[in-house]
Design an enzyme around this catalytic site. Structure first.
Site, PDB file in Angstrom:
ATOM      1  N   SER A 127     -21.750  16.167 -28.536  1.00  0.00           N
ATOM      2  CA  SER A 127     -22.661  15.089 -28.117  1.00  0.00           C
ATOM      3  C   SER A 127     -22.156  14.448 -26.835  1.00  0.00           C
ATOM      4  CB  SER A 127     -22.699  14.035 -29.226  1.00  0.00           C
ATOM      5  OG  SER A 127     -23.268  12.839 -28.755  1.00  0.00           O
ATOM      6  N   TYR A 151     -17.717   8.380 -34.174  1.00  0.00           N
ATOM      7  CA  TYR A 151     -18.507   9.635 -34.085  1.00  0.00           C
ATOM      8  C   TYR A 151     -18.143  10.407 -32.819  1.00  0.00           C
ATOM      9  CZ  TYR A 151     -22.821  12.329 -33.072  1.00  0.00           C
ATOM     10  OH  TYR A 151     -23.736  13.293 -32.729  1.00  0.00           O
ATOM     11  N   LYS A 155     -16.334  14.098 -32.528  1.00  0.00           N
ATOM     12  CA  LYS A 155     -16.907  15.222 -31.765  1.00  0.00           C
ATOM     13  C   LYS A 155     -15.908  15.689 -30.690  1.00  0.00           C
ATOM     14  CE  LYS A 155     -21.135  15.615 -33.543  1.00  0.00           C
ATOM     15  NZ  LYS A 155     -21.564  16.805 -34.296  1.00  0.00           N
TER      16      LYS A 155
HETATM   17  N1  LIG Z   1     -30.361  14.568 -32.439  1.00  0.00           N
HETATM   18  C1  LIG Z   1     -29.630  14.121 -31.429  1.00  0.00           C
HETATM   19  O1  LIG Z   1     -30.103  13.328 -30.576  1.00  0.00           O
HETATM   20  C2  LIG Z   1     -28.214  14.622 -31.249  1.00  0.00           C
HETATM   21  C3  LIG Z   1     -27.533  14.264 -30.080  1.00  0.00           C
HETATM   22  C4  LIG Z   1     -26.214  14.690 -29.919  1.00  0.00           C
HETATM   23  C5  LIG Z   1     -25.617  15.463 -30.908  1.00  0.00           C
HETATM   24  N2  LIG Z   1     -26.301  15.794 -32.031  1.00  0.00           N
HETATM   25  C6  LIG Z   1     -25.619  16.608 -33.042  1.00  0.00           C
HETATM   26  O2  LIG Z   1     -26.401  17.759 -33.331  1.00  0.00           O
HETATM   27  C7  LIG Z   1     -26.293  18.094 -34.717  1.00  0.00           C
HETATM   28  C8  LIG Z   1     -27.664  18.173 -35.344  1.00  0.00           C
HETATM   29  O3  LIG Z   1     -28.348  16.959 -35.088  1.00  0.00           O
HETATM   30  P1  LIG Z   1     -29.676  16.546 -35.885  1.00  0.00           P
HETATM   31  O4  LIG Z   1     -30.399  15.580 -35.028  1.00  0.00           O
HETATM   32  O5  LIG Z   1     -30.344  17.761 -36.397  1.00  0.00           O
HETATM   33  O6  LIG Z   1     -29.013  15.741 -37.072  1.00  0.00           O
HETATM   34  P2  LIG Z   1     -29.471  15.613 -38.596  1.00  0.00           P
HETATM   35  O7  LIG Z   1     -28.825  14.391 -39.140  1.00  0.00           O
HETATM   36  O8  LIG Z   1     -30.955  15.738 -38.706  1.00  0.00           O
HETATM   37  O9  LIG Z   1     -28.799  16.916 -39.232  1.00  0.00           O
HETATM   38  C9  LIG Z   1     -27.444  16.980 -39.609  1.00  0.00           C
HETATM   39  C10 LIG Z   1     -27.377  17.712 -40.934  1.00  0.00           C
HETATM   40  O10 LIG Z   1     -26.015  17.745 -41.381  1.00  0.00           O
HETATM   41  C11 LIG Z   1     -26.054  17.655 -42.776  1.00  0.00           C
HETATM   42  N3  LIG Z   1     -24.781  17.202 -43.336  1.00  0.00           N
HETATM   43  C12 LIG Z   1     -24.265  15.952 -43.327  1.00  0.00           C
HETATM   44  N4  LIG Z   1     -23.126  15.920 -44.046  1.00  0.00           N
HETATM   45  C13 LIG Z   1     -22.921  17.178 -44.510  1.00  0.00           C
HETATM   46  C14 LIG Z   1     -21.923  17.766 -45.320  1.00  0.00           C
HETATM   47  N5  LIG Z   1     -20.899  17.046 -45.799  1.00  0.00           N
HETATM   48  N6  LIG Z   1     -22.018  19.089 -45.610  1.00  0.00           N
HETATM   49  C15 LIG Z   1     -23.068  19.817 -45.152  1.00  0.00           C
HETATM   50  N7  LIG Z   1     -24.052  19.310 -44.383  1.00  0.00           N
HETATM   51  C16 LIG Z   1     -23.978  17.996 -44.075  1.00  0.00           C
HETATM   52  C17 LIG Z   1     -27.144  16.632 -43.065  1.00  0.00           C
HETATM   53  O11 LIG Z   1     -27.607  16.727 -44.418  1.00  0.00           O
HETATM   54  C18 LIG Z   1     -28.188  17.005 -42.037  1.00  0.00           C
HETATM   55  O12 LIG Z   1     -29.172  17.880 -42.598  1.00  0.00           O
HETATM   56  C19 LIG Z   1     -25.377  17.060 -35.347  1.00  0.00           C
HETATM   57  O13 LIG Z   1     -24.060  17.585 -35.380  1.00  0.00           O
HETATM   58  C20 LIG Z   1     -25.450  15.892 -34.376  1.00  0.00           C
HETATM   59  O14 LIG Z   1     -24.261  15.143 -34.405  1.00  0.00           O
HETATM   60  C21 LIG Z   1     -27.599  15.401 -32.218  1.00  0.00           C
END
Ligand SMILES: NC(=O)c1ccc[n+]([C@@H]2O[C@H](COP(=O)([O-])OP(=O)(O)OC[C@H]3O[C@@H](n4cnc5c(N)ncnc54)[C@H](O)[C@@H]3O)[C@@H](O)[C@H]2O)c1
Length: 329
Positions: A127, A151, A155
């Site tokens: 991120s 967070y 990362k």
């Molecule tokens: N969406 C954004 O704007 C954004 C920006 C930067 C980084 N990210 C990163 O991208 C990735 C995906 O983002 P997203 O928006 O789809 O997030 P999201 O929260 O929709 O998906 C993350 C998934 O991880 C799963 N998870 C959480 N704890 C867990 C565990 N202990 N074991 C297994 N699974 C687990 C959750 O159930 C969820 O389905 C994440 O790592 C997030 O940090 C997202």
């Protein structure tokens, strides 16, 4: 080939799984087996891959990913994480899932490597939260990692592990520093960044949305469709071109809230714009003030990663992908 997606029930993970299942292939190679895991069991995608397995697994449980890695998937997408608000509210949970879960996964791969020489492509969802204020107008490519949240710290450590495990030859890693993904589908959530999506998504469905910051606020965005493109490209690109800096700033669109609202007006009309209500929120104003307005991503662009050029494109992608091609205002 075999593909594993960890975090496959999440917003990006679901879309990635649908896309791979729909294509039936990754980088021109047929996908014979697709394994989808998350702490909540993911839904099976609708595409044409016969061998799809879905499973509920908590990555923070000891050795949870070992059986998945024993199947030797060629590509591992690691997207499982709790997001910034939750990782800040619950220190232990954030480090256990976002850091220990990531290290356990990399360790499972290292042990399989020692047994069989297995060296998968690993694509890690990082991120732009690895960067912390004070920022220049544009965060340069080589800006020091000084996260200002737990967070972002988790990362950043994940990035270092990915680079070191790659350097040691245990895996072939690519880390993606994702911009804020917008328009996020689904119901409004409590994330401080949620309003960036809410002020577009809700009016396009005829509902009101609250704008808690000034129109001049600038931030860095990509659509969910572009995010899926980043993961697919990272899974299939020639990693010998990356060099030792395995974690890449993903390209994004630097835009203001005013740019968002103008795109909303252009695509959905004045009626949709009138549904955005300005209700300043000092807490959100303060949080957003610490976020990067723009980020240099020349390396990733040179390596073939692409993103939208305008907010109108981002809004149109949402209408096509989530609203069946038309808006209701
Ligand atoms: N969406 C954004 O704007 C954004 C920006 C930067 C980084 N990210 C990163 O991208 C990735 C995906 O983002 P997203 O928006 O789809 O997030 P999201 O929260 O929709 O998906 C993350 C998934 O991880 C799963 N998870 C959480 N704890 C867990 C565990 N202990 N074991 C297994 N699974 C687990 C959750 O159930 C969820 O389905 C994440 O790592 C997030 O940090 C997202």
């Amino acid at each position: 080939m075999k593909v594993l997606i960890i975090g496959a029930a999440g917003m990006i993970g679901r879309k990635l799984a649908e896309r791979i299942a729909g294509d039936g292939a990754l980088g021109g190679k047929a996908v014979e087996r697709l394994v989808l895991v998350d702490v909540v069991e993911p839904k099976g995608p609708t595409g044409g891959i016969a061998d799809v397995k879905t499973q509920a697994i908590d990555v923070s449980a000891a050795k949870a990913t070992e059986p998945l890695i024993a199947e030797r998937p060629d590509v591992v997408f690691h997207l499982a994480a709790i997001v910034s608000g939750e990782a800040e509210a619950d220190f232990d949970k954030g480090y256990t899932i976002n850091l220990d879960g990531t290290r356990d996964l990399f360790e499972a791969i290292r042990h399989e490597h020692a047994r069989s020489g297995y060296t998968p492509r690993v694509v890690f969802a990082s991120s732009i939260a690895v960067f912390g204020a004070p920022f220049a107008d544009r965060v340069p490519e080589d800006f020091a990692l000084t996260p200002l949240t737990s967070y972002g710290t988790q990362k950043a450590i994940g990035e270092l592990l990915l680079a070191d495990y790659t350097r040691r030859g245990f895996l072939d890693g690519v880390g993606l520093r994702l911009p804020t993904i917008c328009v996020r589908p689904g119901a409004p959530n409590k994330a401080a960044s949620g309003f960036f999506s809410n002020i577009l998504r809700e009016p396009m469905s005829g509902k009101e949305a609250v704008l808690p910051v000034a129109d001049t606020v600038r931030h860095y965005f990509a659509s969910p469709r572009a995010a899926v493109g980043f993961f697919l490209h990272a899974a299939t690109m020639d990693t010998s071109r990356i060099g030792p800096r395995r974690n890449l700033n993903m390209p994004g669109l630097s835009a203001t809230v005013a740019d968002e609202l103008e795109a909303l007006r252009a695509v959905a009309g004045e009626g949709a714009l009138a549904l955005v209500k300005r209700v300043p929120d000092e807490t959100i104003i303060r949080i957003v003030d610490g976020w990067a307005p723009d980020i240099e991503a020349k390396r990733a662009r040179d390596l073939g990663f692409t993103v939208e050029d305008s907010f109108e494109e981002i809004v149109r992608a949402h209408i096509e992908d989530e609203l069946g091609g038309s808006v209701r205002t």
